[in-house]
Write an enzyme that holds these catalytic residues in place. Structure first.
Site, PDB file in Angstrom:
ATOM      1  N   THR A 158     -75.916  39.456 -30.333  1.00 34.30           N
ATOM      2  CA  THR A 158     -74.567  39.976 -30.561  1.00 34.30           C
ATOM      3  C   THR A 158     -74.171  39.839 -32.032  1.00 34.30           C
ATOM      4  O   THR A 158     -74.553  38.869 -32.702  1.00 34.30           O
ATOM      5  CB  THR A 158     -73.535  39.251 -29.671  1.00 34.30           C
ATOM      6  OG1 THR A 158     -72.230  39.591 -30.115  1.00 34.30           O
ATOM      7  CG2 THR A 158     -73.665  37.743 -29.710  1.00 34.30           C
ATOM      8  N   SER A 193     -67.051  31.901 -29.773  1.00 33.75           N
ATOM      9  CA  SER A 193     -66.880  31.530 -28.354  1.00 33.75           C
ATOM     10  C   SER A 193     -68.171  30.823 -27.940  1.00 33.75           C
ATOM     11  O   SER A 193     -69.191  30.934 -28.642  1.00 33.75           O
ATOM     12  CB  SER A 193     -66.660  32.761 -27.469  1.00 33.75           C
ATOM     13  OG  SER A 193     -67.899  33.392 -27.174  1.00 33.75           O
ATOM     14  N   TYR A 195     -69.947  31.621 -25.358  1.00 35.34           N
ATOM     15  CA  TYR A 195     -70.907  32.687 -25.031  1.00 35.34           C
ATOM     16  C   TYR A 195     -71.660  33.107 -26.302  1.00 35.34           C
ATOM     17  O   TYR A 195     -72.895  33.167 -26.318  1.00 35.34           O
ATOM     18  CB  TYR A 195     -70.189  33.900 -24.406  1.00 35.34           C
ATOM     19  CG  TYR A 195     -70.893  35.182 -24.718  1.00 35.34           C
ATOM     20  CD1 TYR A 195     -72.119  35.489 -24.116  1.00 35.34           C
ATOM     21  CD2 TYR A 195     -70.395  36.073 -25.678  1.00 35.34           C
ATOM     22  CE1 TYR A 195     -72.807  36.648 -24.461  1.00 35.34           C
ATOM     23  CE2 TYR A 195     -71.078  37.222 -26.023  1.00 35.34           C
ATOM     24  CZ  TYR A 195     -72.290  37.500 -25.413  1.00 35.34           C
ATOM     25  OH  TYR A 195     -72.977  38.628 -25.769  1.00 35.34           O
ATOM     26  N   HIS A 196     -70.903  33.406 -27.376  1.00 39.56           N
ATOM     27  CA  HIS A 196     -71.559  33.848 -28.607  1.00 39.56           C
ATOM     28  C   HIS A 196     -72.474  32.745 -29.159  1.00 39.56           C
ATOM     29  O   HIS A 196     -73.520  33.026 -29.740  1.00 39.56           O
ATOM     30  CB  HIS A 196     -70.517  34.252 -29.655  1.00 39.56           C
ATOM     31  CG  HIS A 196     -69.799  35.554 -29.344  1.00 39.56           C
ATOM     32  ND1 HIS A 196     -68.560  35.585 -28.751  1.00 39.56           N
ATOM     33  CD2 HIS A 196     -70.145  36.840 -29.544  1.00 39.56           C
ATOM     34  CE1 HIS A 196     -68.176  36.854 -28.604  1.00 39.56           C
ATOM     35  NE2 HIS A 196     -69.118  37.636 -29.075  1.00 39.56           N
ATOM     36  N   LYS A 199     -75.858  32.834 -27.758  1.00 36.53           N
ATOM     37  CA  LYS A 199     -76.691  33.896 -28.347  1.00 36.53           C
ATOM     38  C   LYS A 199     -77.349  33.393 -29.647  1.00 36.53           C
ATOM     39  O   LYS A 199     -78.476  33.751 -29.962  1.00 36.53           O
ATOM     40  CB  LYS A 199     -75.847  35.132 -28.619  1.00 36.53           C
ATOM     41  CG  LYS A 199     -75.351  35.813 -27.359  1.00 36.53           C
ATOM     42  CD  LYS A 199     -76.472  36.621 -26.712  1.00 36.53           C
ATOM     43  CE  LYS A 199     -75.974  37.402 -25.522  1.00 36.53           C
ATOM     44  NZ  LYS A 199     -76.956  38.312 -24.965  1.00 36.53           N
TER      45      LYS A 199
HETATM   46  N1  USQ Z   1     -59.243  42.474 -28.119  1.00 32.07           N
HETATM   47  C1  USQ Z   1     -57.904  42.812 -28.129  1.00 32.07           C
HETATM   48  N2  USQ Z   1     -57.340  43.133 -26.936  1.00 32.07           N
HETATM   49  C2  USQ Z   1     -58.034  43.160 -25.769  1.00 32.07           C
HETATM   50  C3  USQ Z   1     -59.403  42.840 -25.783  1.00 32.07           C
HETATM   51  C4  USQ Z   1     -59.968  42.491 -26.976  1.00 32.07           C
HETATM   52  O1  USQ Z   1     -57.237  42.823 -29.170  1.00 32.07           O
HETATM   53  O2  USQ Z   1     -57.447  43.477 -24.730  1.00 32.07           O
HETATM   54  C5  USQ Z   1     -59.902  42.147 -29.401  1.00 32.07           C
HETATM   55  C6  USQ Z   1     -60.577  40.797 -29.391  1.00 32.07           C
HETATM   56  O3  USQ Z   1     -59.682  39.779 -29.746  1.00 32.07           O
HETATM   57  C7  USQ Z   1     -61.723  41.001 -30.374  1.00 32.07           C
HETATM   58  C8  USQ Z   1     -62.069  42.478 -30.215  1.00 32.07           C
HETATM   59  O4  USQ Z   1     -60.946  43.083 -29.583  1.00 32.07           O
HETATM   60  O5  USQ Z   1     -61.277  40.788 -31.674  1.00 32.07           O
HETATM   61  C9  USQ Z   1     -63.304  42.749 -29.374  1.00 32.07           C
HETATM   62  O6  USQ Z   1     -63.131  42.137 -28.119  1.00 32.07           O
HETATM   63  P1  USQ Z   1     -64.011  42.526 -26.816  1.00 32.07           P
HETATM   64  O7  USQ Z   1     -63.422  41.792 -25.658  1.00 32.07           O
HETATM   65  O8  USQ Z   1     -64.146  44.004 -26.716  1.00 32.07           O
HETATM   66  O9  USQ Z   1     -65.438  41.996 -27.231  1.00 32.07           O
HETATM   67  P2  USQ Z   1     -66.052  40.526 -27.320  1.00 32.07           P
HETATM   68  O10 USQ Z   1     -65.300  39.501 -26.559  1.00 32.07           O
HETATM   69  O11 USQ Z   1     -66.284  40.236 -28.761  1.00 32.07           O
HETATM   70  O12 USQ Z   1     -67.426  40.705 -26.550  1.00 32.07           O
HETATM   71  C10 USQ Z   1     -68.063  41.976 -26.365  1.00 32.07           C
HETATM   72  C11 USQ Z   1     -69.074  41.839 -25.241  1.00 32.07           C
HETATM   73  C12 USQ Z   1     -70.116  40.823 -25.656  1.00 32.07           C
HETATM   74  C13 USQ Z   1     -70.739  41.248 -26.969  1.00 32.07           C
HETATM   75  C14 USQ Z   1     -69.655  41.409 -28.032  1.00 32.07           C
HETATM   76  C15 USQ Z   1     -70.167  41.954 -29.344  1.00 32.07           C
HETATM   77  O13 USQ Z   1     -68.427  41.438 -24.041  1.00 32.07           O
HETATM   78  O14 USQ Z   1     -71.106  40.725 -24.629  1.00 32.07           O
HETATM   79  O15 USQ Z   1     -71.645  40.286 -27.386  1.00 32.07           O
HETATM   80  O16 USQ Z   1     -68.687  42.369 -27.552  1.00 32.07           O
HETATM   81  S1  USQ Z   1     -69.289  41.317 -30.736  1.00 32.07           S
HETATM   82  O17 USQ Z   1     -67.851  41.476 -30.509  1.00 32.07           O
HETATM   83  O18 USQ Z   1     -69.712  42.077 -31.892  1.00 32.07           O
HETATM   84  O19 USQ Z   1     -69.615  39.928 -30.843  1.00 32.07           O
END
Ligand code: USQ
Length: 395
Positions: A158, A193, A195-196, A199
């Site tokens: 990730t 997090s 989870y991260h 990874k």
């Molecule tokens: N966010 C909001 N509102 C929401 C949901 C999320 O503002 O309702 C924000 C979060 O705070 C974050 C961003 O949007 O800053 C992305 O959140 P997300 O829930 O879409 O993604 P994340 O929790 O980071 O995890 C997802 C996948 C995970 C993958 C990751 C890639 O669930 O498996 O590893 O994206 S990354 O984000 O690049 O680490």
């Protein structure tokens, strides 16, 4: 015919990946323990529509296309289950020809708990995440070392491993000059997090395996994925991938579209300046495919940043508003006190060239792409539950 083994083949990316390779004539075997669907039931987080079981999906796929996807339902955290996939002891839940045809050429490893909020719910879910993700990776690493040393591993990492550093993010490695000498090291990692963090630990485990035993590993640093339909699911709606819009398993773009459709103000966390790299589910499949065509060398840990473009949360909210309003929806944005601990305004400049150089042709997030997603999600409007959209898992 090349043989691809997909670990975690029931998930958001696993099942579409299985169909993608199968449609191209690969022999495909899928393994999953239904972790994601069981957790969705246990925590009552819902899904946009019900998903047939894996044997049912494989049966539909076979009826519609004539292709076979072999199905094994088992827990890969059990080392003997993992090893059985490489030495012929595996038990198939569904297959036209339920027999071992030799070790796979490629293993795609998705068999992990993928949610940051789930990993932060409690010490129990943190333990489940750490245990599952690290043990499955370790089991895979030893099975490959002992039973199939030429098989390539394609592992989903990730972008969150890097966090949001104040310097440009390279593809996995950073050359460091120190006191007149230079060397390459894994790019500094700082997850936000548990989870991260698992990874990051996976990457370290595999890097160890690569150095000790010459494994061939591609580690894909993926950003949040969006989308529902892939070319293969067009043959039957029942083949559509699992789609979550709840806070635990839904990713932001899928969530925003669902929220817009039911008149739930878009849940922007904090200021909404968080920038991430995003990609269409169709491109996630291309990335795996092109990586498999040109495997990492023996003794190489090859890392690609698997994103196609970057957006801030506010840019995504504004795009959702625009597309939703054009469709006649009344879409509002609400800034919520951020339940996560993350920077809301930060520098973000990742490199993402490697996969494009391998041949991936991106689908970008346009108004048209989002409109297509609205059209699909609208079909299931009646199933959308407002009560599961926000629960406020804090950390
Ligand atoms: N966010 C909001 N509102 C929401 C949901 C999320 O503002 O309702 C924000 C979060 O705070 C974050 C961003 O949007 O800053 C992305 O959140 P997300 O829930 O879409 O993604 P994340 O929790 O980071 O995890 C997802 C996948 C995970 C993958 C990751 C890639 O669930 O498996 O590893 O994206 S990354 O984000 O690049 O680490």
């Amino acid at each position: 015919m090349s043989h691809v083994l997909i670990l975690g083949g029931d998930g958001y990316l696993g099942w579409p990946t299985a169909m993608y390779f199968s449609a191209k004539g690969y022999e495909v075997t899928v393994v999953d323990n239904y972790f994601r669907r069981n957790i969705c039931t246990e925590l009552d987080v819902g899904m946009l529509y019900p998903i047939p079981t894996l044997p049912e999906r494989a049966r539909i796929w076979h009826e519609k296309t004539g292709h076979e996807i072999k199905i094994i339902i088992a827990d890969l955290a059990e080392p003997e289950v993992m090893r059985s996939l490489f030495d012929g002891r595996a038990i198939y839940q569904w297959a036209i020809t339920p027999k071992f045809t030799g070790t796979p050429d490629t293993v795609v490893h998705y068999a992990e708990q993928p949610s940051a909020p789930y990993s932060m719910l409690s010490y129990k879910t943190a333990n489940i995440t750490i245990h599952n993700n690290l043990i499955v990776t370790n089991n895979l690493m030893f099975a490959i070392r002992d039973l199939a040393p030429e098989t390539q591993i394609i592992k989903l990492g990730t972008m969150g491993e890097y966090g949001t550093p104040d310097i440009d993010i390279e593809e996995g490695w950073l050359e460091i000059a120190h006191k007149g000498r230079k060397d390459s090291f894994l790019f500094p990692r700082q997850a936000s997090s548990l989870y991260h963090t698992t990874k990051i630990m996976d990457t370290d485990l595999l890097w160890f395996g690569v150095r000790m035993w010459n494994l061939r590993v591609t580690d894909l640093m993926q950003g949040p994925v969006y989308g529902v339909e892939t070319e293969e699911s067009l043959v039957d709606e029942r083949l559509r991938t699992i789609f979550n819009y709840d806070e635990l398993f839904g990713t932001i773009i899928n969530r925003f579209i669902t929220q817009a459709i039911v008149g739930y103000p878009l849940t922007v966390y904090g200021k909404g300046g968080q920038i991430r790299g995003y990609l269409d589910i169709k491109d996630a499949l291309q990335c795996i495919f092109y990586s498999s065509l040109k495997p990492a060398k023996a003794g190489e840990l090859r890392i690609f940043n698997q994103i196609m473009e970057t957006f801030s949360v506010m840019q995504l909210a504004e795009l959702t508003c625009k597309v939703g309003q054009n469709l006649g929806y009344n879409v509002d944005i609400k800034h919520l006190d951020n339940p996560r601990k993350e920077a809301e305004e930060h520098y973000y400049n990742p490199t993402y060239q490697g996969l494009l150089e391998l041949g991936v042709r991106p689908h970008y997030l346009t108004e048209e792409t989002m409109l297509q997603m609205f059209k699909i999600v609208e079909q299931y409007r009646i199933n959308i539950r407002k009560d599961i959209i926000f629960r406020g898992v804090r950390w």
